[in-house]
Design a protein around this motif. Sequence first.
Motif, PDB file in Angstrom:
ATOM      1  N   MET A   1       0.622  -1.243  -0.164  1.00 42.79           N
ATOM      2  CA  MET A   1      -0.414   0.438  -0.054  1.00 42.79           C
ATOM      3  C   MET A   1       0.766   1.698  -0.281  1.00 42.79           C
ATOM      4  O   MET A   1       0.642   2.029  -1.041  1.00 42.79           O
ATOM      5  N   ALA A   2       2.227   0.879   0.975  1.00 40.37           N
ATOM      6  CA  ALA A   2       2.974   2.689   1.173  1.00 40.37           C
ATOM      7  C   ALA A   2       3.858   2.685  -0.719  1.00 40.37           C
ATOM      8  O   ALA A   2       3.977   3.733  -0.991  1.00 40.37           O
ATOM      9  N   ARG A   3       3.767   1.414  -1.485  1.00 36.81           N
ATOM     10  CA  ARG A   3       4.739   1.792  -2.258  1.00 36.81           C
ATOM     11  C   ARG A   3       3.586   2.395  -3.367  1.00 36.81           C
ATOM     12  O   ARG A   3       4.049   3.063  -4.507  1.00 36.81           O
ATOM     13  N   THR A   4       2.176   2.082  -2.924  1.00 36.72           N
ATOM     14  CA  THR A   4       1.508   2.499  -4.145  1.00 36.72           C
ATOM     15  C   THR A   4       0.609   3.692  -3.937  1.00 36.72           C
ATOM     16  O   THR A   4       0.647   4.587  -5.306  1.00 36.72           O
ATOM     17  N   VAL A   5       0.829   4.202  -3.111  1.00 36.96           N
ATOM     18  CA  VAL A   5       0.823   5.634  -2.763  1.00 36.96           C
ATOM     19  C   VAL A   5       1.662   6.760  -2.993  1.00 36.96           C
ATOM     20  O   VAL A   5       1.649   7.361  -3.732  1.00 36.96           O
ATOM     21  N   TRP A   6       3.178   5.550  -2.557  1.00 34.40           N
ATOM     22  CA  TRP A   6       4.546   6.632  -3.241  1.00 34.40           C
ATOM     23  C   TRP A   6       4.722   7.182  -4.467  1.00 34.40           C
ATOM     24  O   TRP A   6       4.490   8.115  -5.171  1.00 34.40           O
ATOM     25  N   ASN A   7       4.342   5.501  -5.452  1.00 33.43           N
ATOM     26  CA  ASN A   7       3.710   5.988  -7.134  1.00 33.43           C
ATOM     27  C   ASN A   7       3.076   7.112  -6.950  1.00 33.43           C
ATOM     28  O   ASN A   7       3.525   7.861  -8.182  1.00 33.43           O
ATOM     29  N   SER A   8       1.893   7.221  -6.673  1.00 36.00           N
ATOM     30  CA  SER A   8       0.716   8.244  -7.459  1.00 36.00           C
ATOM     31  C   SER A   8       1.480   9.379  -7.460  1.00 36.00           C
ATOM     32  O   SER A   8       2.557  10.210  -6.367  1.00 36.00           O
ATOM     33  N   THR A   9       0.557  10.548  -8.145  1.00 34.84           N
ATOM     34  CA  THR A   9       1.304  12.383  -8.080  1.00 34.84           C
ATOM     35  C   THR A   9       0.360  12.289  -6.665  1.00 34.84           C
ATOM     36  O   THR A   9       1.223  13.897  -5.917  1.00 34.84           O
ATOM     37  N   VAL A  10      -0.446  12.294  -6.193  1.00 32.40           N
ATOM     38  CA  VAL A  10      -1.192  12.387  -5.010  1.00 32.40           C
ATOM     39  C   VAL A  10      -0.286  11.931  -3.747  1.00 32.40           C
ATOM     40  O   VAL A  10      -0.592  12.962  -2.955  1.00 32.40           O
ATOM     41  N   GLY A  11       0.072  11.222  -4.140  1.00 31.83           N
ATOM     42  CA  GLY A  11       0.814  10.663  -3.061  1.00 31.83           C
ATOM     43  C   GLY A  11       2.549  11.233  -2.691  1.00 31.83           C
ATOM     44  O   GLY A  11       2.582  11.274  -1.530  1.00 31.83           O
ATOM     45  N   LYS A  12       2.480  11.843  -3.606  1.00 35.85           N
ATOM     46  CA  LYS A  12       4.420  12.581  -3.642  1.00 35.85           C
ATOM     47  C   LYS A  12       3.836  13.922  -2.956  1.00 35.85           C
ATOM     48  O   LYS A  12       4.378  14.645  -2.346  1.00 35.85           O
ATOM     49  N   LYS A  13       3.027  14.095  -4.024  1.00 31.37           N
ATOM     50  CA  LYS A  13       1.984  16.036  -2.726  1.00 31.37           C
ATOM     51  C   LYS A  13       2.413  15.935  -1.452  1.00 31.37           C
ATOM     52  O   LYS A  13       2.833  16.500  -0.756  1.00 31.37           O
ATOM     53  N   THR A  14       1.845  15.348  -1.050  1.00 28.87           N
ATOM     54  CA  THR A  14       1.422  14.112  -0.138  1.00 28.87           C
ATOM     55  C   THR A  14       2.764  14.434   1.216  1.00 28.87           C
ATOM     56  O   THR A  14       2.504  15.132   2.015  1.00 28.87           O
ATOM     57  N   VAL A  15       3.325  13.867   0.120  1.00 26.26           N
ATOM     58  CA  VAL A  15       4.382  13.493   1.105  1.00 26.26           C
ATOM     59  C   VAL A  15       5.339  14.910   0.761  1.00 26.26           C
ATOM     60  O   VAL A  15       6.075  15.276   1.610  1.00 26.26           O
ATOM     61  N   MET A  16       5.760  15.646   0.253  1.00 27.22           N
ATOM     62  CA  MET A  16       6.208  17.367   0.271  1.00 27.22           C
ATOM     63  C   MET A  16       5.956  18.035   0.617  1.00 27.22           C
ATOM     64  O   MET A  16       6.134  18.657   1.573  1.00 27.22           O
ATOM     65  N   ALA A  17       4.724  17.819   1.133  1.00 29.66           N
ATOM     66  CA  ALA A  17       3.811  19.263   2.055  1.00 29.66           C
ATOM     67  C   ALA A  17       3.222  18.614   2.944  1.00 29.66           C
ATOM     68  O   ALA A  17       4.214  19.496   4.252  1.00 29.66           O
ATOM     69  N   VAL A  18       3.731  17.351   3.762  1.00 32.81           N
ATOM     70  CA  VAL A  18       3.350  17.120   5.251  1.00 32.81           C
ATOM     71  C   VAL A  18       5.344  17.533   5.168  1.00 32.81           C
ATOM     72  O   VAL A  18       5.625  17.947   6.524  1.00 32.81           O
ATOM     73  N   SER A  19       5.976  16.967   5.033  1.00 33.24           N
ATOM     74  CA  SER A  19       7.536  16.948   4.692  1.00 33.24           C
ATOM     75  C   SER A  19       7.681  18.718   4.595  1.00 33.24           C
ATOM     76  O   SER A  19       8.598  19.289   6.335  1.00 33.24           O
ATOM     77  N   GLY A  20       7.280  19.268   4.216  1.00 30.77           N
ATOM     78  CA  GLY A  20       7.349  20.838   3.950  1.00 30.77           C
ATOM     79  C   GLY A  20       7.155  21.469   5.709  1.00 30.77           C
ATOM     80  O   GLY A  20       7.357  22.626   5.739  1.00 30.77           O
ATOM     81  N   LEU A  21       5.693  21.428   5.650  1.00 26.33           N
ATOM     82  CA  LEU A  21       5.123  21.272   7.005  1.00 26.33           C
ATOM     83  C   LEU A  21       6.207  20.959   8.651  1.00 26.33           C
ATOM     84  O   LEU A  21       6.396  21.747   9.317  1.00 26.33           O
ATOM     85  N   VAL A  22       6.885  19.732   8.594  1.00 22.43           N
ATOM     86  CA  VAL A  22       8.275  19.822   9.403  1.00 22.43           C
ATOM     87  C   VAL A  22       9.262  20.475   9.643  1.00 22.43           C
ATOM     88  O   VAL A  22       9.785  21.021  10.602  1.00 22.43           O
ATOM     89  N   MET A  23       9.903  21.259   8.168  1.00 24.51           N
ATOM     90  CA  MET A  23      10.995  22.109   7.522  1.00 24.51           C
ATOM     91  C   MET A  23      10.315  23.446   8.853  1.00 24.51           C
ATOM     92  O   MET A  23      11.265  23.746   9.004  1.00 24.51           O
ATOM     93  N   LEU A  24       9.693  23.362   8.201  1.00 25.98           N
ATOM     94  CA  LEU A  24       8.559  24.033   9.333  1.00 25.98           C
ATOM     95  C   LEU A  24       8.093  24.761  10.011  1.00 25.98           C
ATOM     96  O   LEU A  24       8.970  25.868  10.971  1.00 25.98           O
ATOM     97  N   LEU A  25       8.023  24.039  10.621  1.00 25.22           N
ATOM     98  CA  LEU A  25       7.540  24.092  12.618  1.00 25.22           C
ATOM     99  C   LEU A  25       9.257  24.091  12.616  1.00 25.22           C
ATOM    100  O   LEU A  25       9.715  24.929  13.600  1.00 25.22           O
ATOM    101  N   TYR A  26      10.514  23.501  12.231  1.00 22.18           N
ATOM    102  CA  TYR A  26      12.064  23.565  12.970  1.00 22.18           C
ATOM    103  C   TYR A  26      12.240  24.966  12.261  1.00 22.18           C
ATOM    104  O   TYR A  26      12.851  25.414  13.117  1.00 22.18           O
ATOM    105  N   LEU A  27      11.855  25.602  10.911  1.00 24.84           N
ATOM    106  CA  LEU A  27      12.264  27.140  10.632  1.00 24.84           C
ATOM    107  C   LEU A  27      11.775  28.306  11.733  1.00 24.84           C
ATOM    108  O   LEU A  27      12.405  28.868  12.068  1.00 24.84           O
ATOM    109  N   VAL A  28      11.194  28.105  11.993  1.00 25.99           N
ATOM    110  CA  VAL A  28      10.466  28.591  13.416  1.00 25.99           C
ATOM    111  C   VAL A  28      10.888  28.768  14.329  1.00 25.99           C
ATOM    112  O   VAL A  28      11.649  29.422  15.279  1.00 25.99           O
ATOM    113  N   ALA A  29      11.016  27.228  14.924  1.00 21.07           N
ATOM    114  CA  ALA A  29      11.964  26.996  15.822  1.00 21.07           C
ATOM    115  C   ALA A  29      13.273  27.824  16.246  1.00 21.07           C
ATOM    116  O   ALA A  29      14.180  28.775  16.959  1.00 21.07           O
ATOM    117  N   HIS A  30      14.152  27.513  14.950  1.00 17.44           N
ATOM    118  CA  HIS A  30      15.560  27.808  14.446  1.00 17.44           C
ATOM    119  C   HIS A  30      15.536  28.900  14.485  1.00 17.44           C
ATOM    120  O   HIS A  30      16.367  30.047  15.292  1.00 17.44           O
TER     121      HIS A  30
END
Length: 223
Positions: free
Chosen positions: A1-30
């Motif tokens: 299932m994880a492989r299927t999600v990752w191979n989809s465009t929506v899955g990659k965009k979701t990974v980008m969004a979540v990872s981007g928010l993680v980095m944003l939280l770090y930037l605020v703290a930094h």
Amino acid sequence: MARTVWNSTVGKKTVMAVSGLVMLLYLVAHMIGNLKIFFGAGEFNHYAHWLRTVGEPFMHYEWTLWLIRVVLVVAVIAHAVSAYQLSRRDIKARPSKYAHRKPRASYATRTMRWGGIILALFIVWHLLDLTTGTVHSGGFETGKPYQNVVDTFSTWYGNTIYVVAMIAVGLHIRHGFWSAAQTLGVGSRTRDRALKTTANALALLLTAGFLAVPVGVMTGVVS
């Protein structure tokens, strides 16, 4: 299932969004941590030492800091890989460029890819400069980040690299925050204006907050 999600465009965009928010939280703290430099060398150096002792005695010395580093590295790699693969997928779907550029596309939107490359190069330089001291301009002093920061921003090239990178950060956040909200299903007609306002405010706040440090050194407020 994880492989299927990752191979989809929506899955990659979701990974980008979540990872981007993680980095944003770090930037605020930094950014908040960086501003402690205006309270003097003792306060700033103590803060840097505290980062290595967070969680003690349950966590060993620097374990929490290394955990944060690992999470950030994973977020950066996931963000970069998904962005690259989405870009390649977009090029394959549209091999020939549009005859006319969309007039409503913002400058931040058009420069997201170049901004990402600039930030990737900056991260490498920033780590080699203030973490390992490999390319540090002065005599790098372990355990004395205040002095090291002043050294870096006492050089024209240190200021130039940092200013360019922070402008890229602002542009990246301005578009990325709103885009992540759309990907995660937060956006709507009633909320879009508020999300864009929040994105602009975050971009401006973070850019100004990070630039305050080199400006402080250049003006002699921090010395």
